[in-house]
Every structure is written in structure tokens, then in C-alpha cells.
Design a protein around this motif. Structure first.
Motif, PDB file in Angstrom:
ATOM      1  N   GLY A 156       0.810  -1.213   0.000  1.00  0.00           N
ATOM      2  CA  GLY A 156       0.000   0.000   0.000  1.00  0.00           C
ATOM      3  C   GLY A 156       0.841   1.260   0.000  1.00  0.00           C
ATOM      4  O   GLY A 156       2.054   1.225  -0.229  1.00  0.00           O
ATOM      5  N   THR A 157       0.192   2.375   0.292  1.00  0.00           N
ATOM      6  CA  THR A 157       0.869   3.670   0.292  1.00  0.00           C
ATOM      7  C   THR A 157       1.064   4.224   1.695  1.00  0.00           C
ATOM      8  O   THR A 157       1.531   5.345   1.863  1.00  0.00           O
ATOM      9  N   GLY A 158       0.701   3.453   2.702  1.00  0.00           N
ATOM     10  CA  GLY A 158       0.876   3.862   4.088  1.00  0.00           C
ATOM     11  C   GLY A 158       1.361   2.695   4.918  1.00  0.00           C
ATOM     12  O   GLY A 158       1.484   1.567   4.420  1.00  0.00           O
ATOM     13  N   PRO A 159       1.636   2.917   6.199  1.00  0.00           N
ATOM     14  CA  PRO A 159       2.106   1.833   7.062  1.00  0.00           C
ATOM     15  C   PRO A 159       1.090   0.692   7.143  1.00  0.00           C
ATOM     16  O   PRO A 159      -0.118   0.916   7.078  1.00  0.00           O
ATOM     17  N   ALA A 160       1.595  -0.517   7.295  1.00  0.00           N
ATOM     18  CA  ALA A 160       0.746  -1.698   7.454  1.00  0.00           C
ATOM     19  C   ALA A 160       1.017  -2.320   8.820  1.00  0.00           C
ATOM     20  O   ALA A 160       2.164  -2.353   9.282  1.00  0.00           O
ATOM     21  N   VAL A 161      -0.056  -2.781   9.443  1.00  0.00           N
ATOM     22  CA  VAL A 161       0.053  -3.416  10.762  1.00  0.00           C
ATOM     23  C   VAL A 161      -0.768  -4.699  10.741  1.00  0.00           C
ATOM     24  O   VAL A 161      -1.867  -4.733  10.181  1.00  0.00           O
ATOM     25  N   ALA A 162      -0.231  -5.744  11.350  1.00  0.00           N
ATOM     26  CA  ALA A 162      -0.961  -7.006  11.454  1.00  0.00           C
ATOM     27  C   ALA A 162      -0.671  -7.640  12.806  1.00  0.00           C
ATOM     28  O   ALA A 162       0.409  -7.455  13.379  1.00  0.00           O
ATOM     29  N   LEU A 163      -1.649  -8.359  13.319  1.00  0.00           N
ATOM     30  CA  LEU A 163      -1.462  -9.189  14.499  1.00  0.00           C
ATOM     31  C   LEU A 163      -1.368 -10.642  14.041  1.00  0.00           C
ATOM     32  O   LEU A 163      -2.066 -11.050  13.118  1.00  0.00           O
ATOM     33  N   VAL A 164      -0.495 -11.383  14.691  1.00  0.00           N
ATOM     34  CA  VAL A 164      -0.209 -12.737  14.259  1.00  0.00           C
ATOM     35  C   VAL A 164      -0.406 -13.704  15.418  1.00  0.00           C
ATOM     36  O   VAL A 164       0.014 -13.414  16.544  1.00  0.00           O
ATOM     37  N   ALA A 165      -1.049 -14.830  15.149  1.00  0.00           N
ATOM     38  CA  ALA A 165      -1.191 -15.900  16.139  1.00  0.00           C
ATOM     39  C   ALA A 165      -0.442 -17.127  15.639  1.00  0.00           C
ATOM     40  O   ALA A 165      -0.415 -17.404  14.434  1.00  0.00           O
ATOM     41  N   PHE A 166       0.170 -17.856  16.565  1.00  0.00           N
ATOM     42  CA  PHE A 166       0.924 -19.059  16.226  1.00  0.00           C
ATOM     43  C   PHE A 166       0.400 -20.250  17.015  1.00  0.00           C
ATOM     44  O   PHE A 166      -0.110 -20.102  18.130  1.00  0.00           O
ATOM     45  N   SER A 167       0.568 -21.433  16.453  1.00  0.00           N
ATOM     46  CA  SER A 167       0.114 -22.667  17.102  1.00  0.00           C
ATOM     47  C   SER A 167       1.207 -23.278  17.966  1.00  0.00           C
ATOM     48  O   SER A 167       1.268 -24.496  18.143  1.00  0.00           O
ATOM     49  N   SER A 168       2.072 -22.437  18.497  1.00  0.00           N
ATOM     50  CA  SER A 168       3.175 -22.892  19.340  1.00  0.00           C
ATOM     51  C   SER A 168       3.574 -21.756  20.265  1.00  0.00           C
ATOM     52  O   SER A 168       3.528 -20.582  19.852  1.00  0.00           O
ATOM     53  N   PRO A 169       3.985 -22.042  21.494  1.00  0.00           N
ATOM     54  CA  PRO A 169       4.466 -20.974  22.367  1.00  0.00           C
ATOM     55  C   PRO A 169       5.821 -20.431  21.937  1.00  0.00           C
ATOM     56  O   PRO A 169       6.231 -19.363  22.373  1.00  0.00           O
ATOM     57  N   ASN A 170       6.514 -21.164  21.074  1.00  0.00           N
ATOM     58  CA  ASN A 170       7.814 -20.723  20.579  1.00  0.00           C
ATOM     59  C   ASN A 170       7.992 -21.236  19.150  1.00  0.00           C
ATOM     60  O   ASN A 170       8.674 -22.237  18.913  1.00  0.00           O
ATOM     61  N   PRO A 171       7.357 -20.577  18.161  1.00  0.00           N
ATOM     62  CA  PRO A 171       7.313 -21.115  16.795  1.00  0.00           C
ATOM     63  C   PRO A 171       8.637 -21.083  16.050  1.00  0.00           C
ATOM     64  O   PRO A 171       8.803 -21.761  15.044  1.00  0.00           O
ATOM     65  N   GLY A 172       9.593 -20.285  16.530  1.00  0.00           N
ATOM     66  CA  GLY A 172      10.865 -20.159  15.830  1.00  0.00           C
ATOM     67  C   GLY A 172      10.748 -19.266  14.610  1.00  0.00           C
ATOM     68  O   GLY A 172       9.647 -19.007  14.113  1.00  0.00           O
ATOM     69  N   LEU A 173      11.869 -18.782  14.133  1.00  0.00           N
ATOM     70  CA  LEU A 173      11.904 -17.922  12.948  1.00  0.00           C
ATOM     71  C   LEU A 173      13.251 -18.078  12.263  1.00  0.00           C
ATOM     72  O   LEU A 173      14.291 -17.911  12.896  1.00  0.00           O
ATOM     73  N   GLN A 174      13.218 -18.425  10.975  1.00  0.00           N
ATOM     74  CA  GLN A 174      14.441 -18.459  10.185  1.00  0.00           C
ATOM     75  C   GLN A 174      14.185 -17.755   8.870  1.00  0.00           C
ATOM     76  O   GLN A 174      13.378 -18.207   8.054  1.00  0.00           O
ATOM     77  N   ILE A 175      14.860 -16.599   8.689  1.00  0.00           N
ATOM     78  CA  ILE A 175      14.746 -15.832   7.451  1.00  0.00           C
ATOM     79  C   ILE A 175      15.794 -16.355   6.469  1.00  0.00           C
ATOM     80  O   ILE A 175      16.986 -16.370   6.781  1.00  0.00           O
ATOM     81  N   THR A 176      15.349 -16.795   5.315  1.00  0.00           N
ATOM     82  CA  THR A 176      16.228 -17.476   4.358  1.00  0.00           C
ATOM     83  C   THR A 176      17.433 -16.630   3.974  1.00  0.00           C
ATOM     84  O   THR A 176      18.573 -17.121   3.944  1.00  0.00           O
ATOM     85  N   ASP A 177      17.217 -15.352   3.664  1.00  0.00           N
ATOM     86  CA  ASP A 177      18.327 -14.486   3.245  1.00  0.00           C
ATOM     87  C   ASP A 177      19.397 -14.383   4.332  1.00  0.00           C
ATOM     88  O   ASP A 177      20.601 -14.452   4.050  1.00  0.00           O
ATOM     89  N   PHE A 178      18.957 -14.208   5.584  1.00  0.00           N
ATOM     90  CA  PHE A 178      19.913 -14.097   6.680  1.00  0.00           C
ATOM     91  C   PHE A 178      20.608 -15.430   6.926  1.00  0.00           C
ATOM     92  O   PHE A 178      21.804 -15.475   7.255  1.00  0.00           O
TER      93      PHE A 178
END
Length: 212
Positions: A156-178
Motif C-alpha cells: 500500500g501507500t501507508g504503514p501496514a500493521v498485522a497481528l499474528v497468532a501461532f500454534s506454538s508458544p515458541n514457533p521459531g523464525l528463520q529468514i532465508t536471506d539471513f
């Protein structure tokens, strides 16, 4: 006769995984002074009402970074009350031109709820590499199955905000580029496994802080 005897035994083994999910107590607030384990944190003594509420998602995340996006987590490490409950949350802020690059959550599925702006999102299946994409507006939700590569960016043309729910208390995160370019994996190896040339690999390593 043997089949009649074996049937209850077989059924008991089939039911064991489901029985293991049954709660044996009301809750287990994480004792963050201990180490996390595959079964979660040990329970702390003396839980309070504050352990079951979290104000950390009220403020916008800092999007002045290379991806112009911020993920503010409410995982078990920030929100001890979700320990053992199979849930957690996060806030996603994406500035104009911002992107959450292709990444995965190895331990949980994700449900994204857009509250402001426009978010383009998608994920890739693991079998046929089929891509599922959608442009989301305020009030829209999208689910990303556990472990699959997915992304979001501000469409869009302005800031975006989202709330996220996960099916785990610690879902982990791995960004492919990093994972590929922000480490000390030798450039020659990265070139071999990504089909990128030396100049591209070294440029990305320089941008993302990698070495080698």
C-alpha cells in the motif's frame, strides 16, 4: 484369537500421541530462569495475574532497518503464561516499501490478521512448490502452514500493521536471506548451493553482515 488380543494393544499405541496432549494441570507459567526444553519451560512457583497478560504489542515496532519491518513477539520468552498451551502471538509493522523476506516458522503454523494498510502475502508448498498468494486488507486473515516458506510485504501507500497468532508458544523464525548470507559460511559454498555468482554472494554478505 490372536487378532482379538492384538487389537486393544494396537489401539492403545494409536491413542498414545493424543493422550500425551491432555493437560494434567490448569497451566504451567514458564520459569524463564531455567532452560527451555522440547517439552517447554519448567513451571514457576507462585503465578500471578500478570503472567497471563502482556502489553508488549501495544507499541509499534521500529521499522528503521534494512527490511523496513519489525516483528514484535509475544512468545513464551516474553509472555510466560503461554508456556505449554500451544499458542503465542506477535505484532507485525511494515513501513512503506518494507518486506518480511521469505522465512519459515519450524515449530508452528501462523494466522495473520491485518489491522491496518495493505499486505501482500504468500507461501510455497513443499511438494510441488506451488505458490499461494493474496493481497490482504484491513480485516482480512491468512494462514501459513507450519514450516512452509512464506513472506509478507507492504503493498500500500501507508504503514501496514498485522497481528499474528501461532500454534506454538515458541514457533521459531528463520529468514532465508539471513540464513544464507549473514553467517560465516564460505562464499564458495554459498555459490555452489544457490547457483549465484561470486559478486552477488559477496554483495549480499556485505549488506547482511556475513563473512567468508
Amino acid at each position: 484369537m490372536a487378532k482379538m488380543v492384538l487389537l486393544p494393544v494396537l489401539l492403545s499405541f494409536l491413542l498414545l500421541p493424543f493422550a500425551s496432549l491432555a493437560l494434567t494441570q490448569d497451566f504451567c507459567v514458564a520459569d524463564l530462569s531455567c532452560s527451555d526444553t522440547p517439552a517447554g519451560y519448567p513451571c514457576k512457583a507462585g503465578a500471578t495475574a500478570g503472567d497471563f497478560a502482556y502489553h508488549g504489542l501495544a507499541a509499534a515496532g521500529n521499522t528503521t532497518n534494512i527490511i523496513k519491518a519489525a516483528v514484535t513477539p509475544a512468545f513464551v520468552g516474553q509472555f510466560p503464561g503461554v508456556n505449554g498451551l500451544g499458542i503465542s502471538a506477535a505484532r507485525l509493522d511494515i513501513a512503506v516499501g518494507g518486506v518480511v523476506p521469505i522465512h519459515t516458522h519450524p515449530a508452528g503454523s501462523e494466522l495473520l490478521f491485518v489491522t491496518q494498510g495493505t499486505v501482500a502475502a504468500g507461501f510455497i508448498s513443499s511438494g510441488a512448490n506451488t505458490v499461494y498468494t493474496k493481497t490482504l486488507y484491513a480485516g482480512d486473515i491468512m494462514v501459513f502452514p507450519q514450516g512452509l516458506l512464506h513472506y509478507q510485504y507492504n503493498a500500500g501507500t501507508g504503514p501496514a500493521v498485522a497481528l499474528v497468532a501461532f500454534s506454538s508458544p515458541n514457533p521459531g523464525l528463520q529468514i532465508t536471506d539471513f540464513a544464507l548470507f549473514a553467517n560465516n559460511l564460505p562464499s564458495a559454498v554459498v555459490e555452489k548451493v544457490t547457483f549465484l555468482d561470486d559478486a552477488q554472494v559477496k554483495k549480499l554478505k556485505s549488506v547482511l553482515g556475513g563473512s567468508g
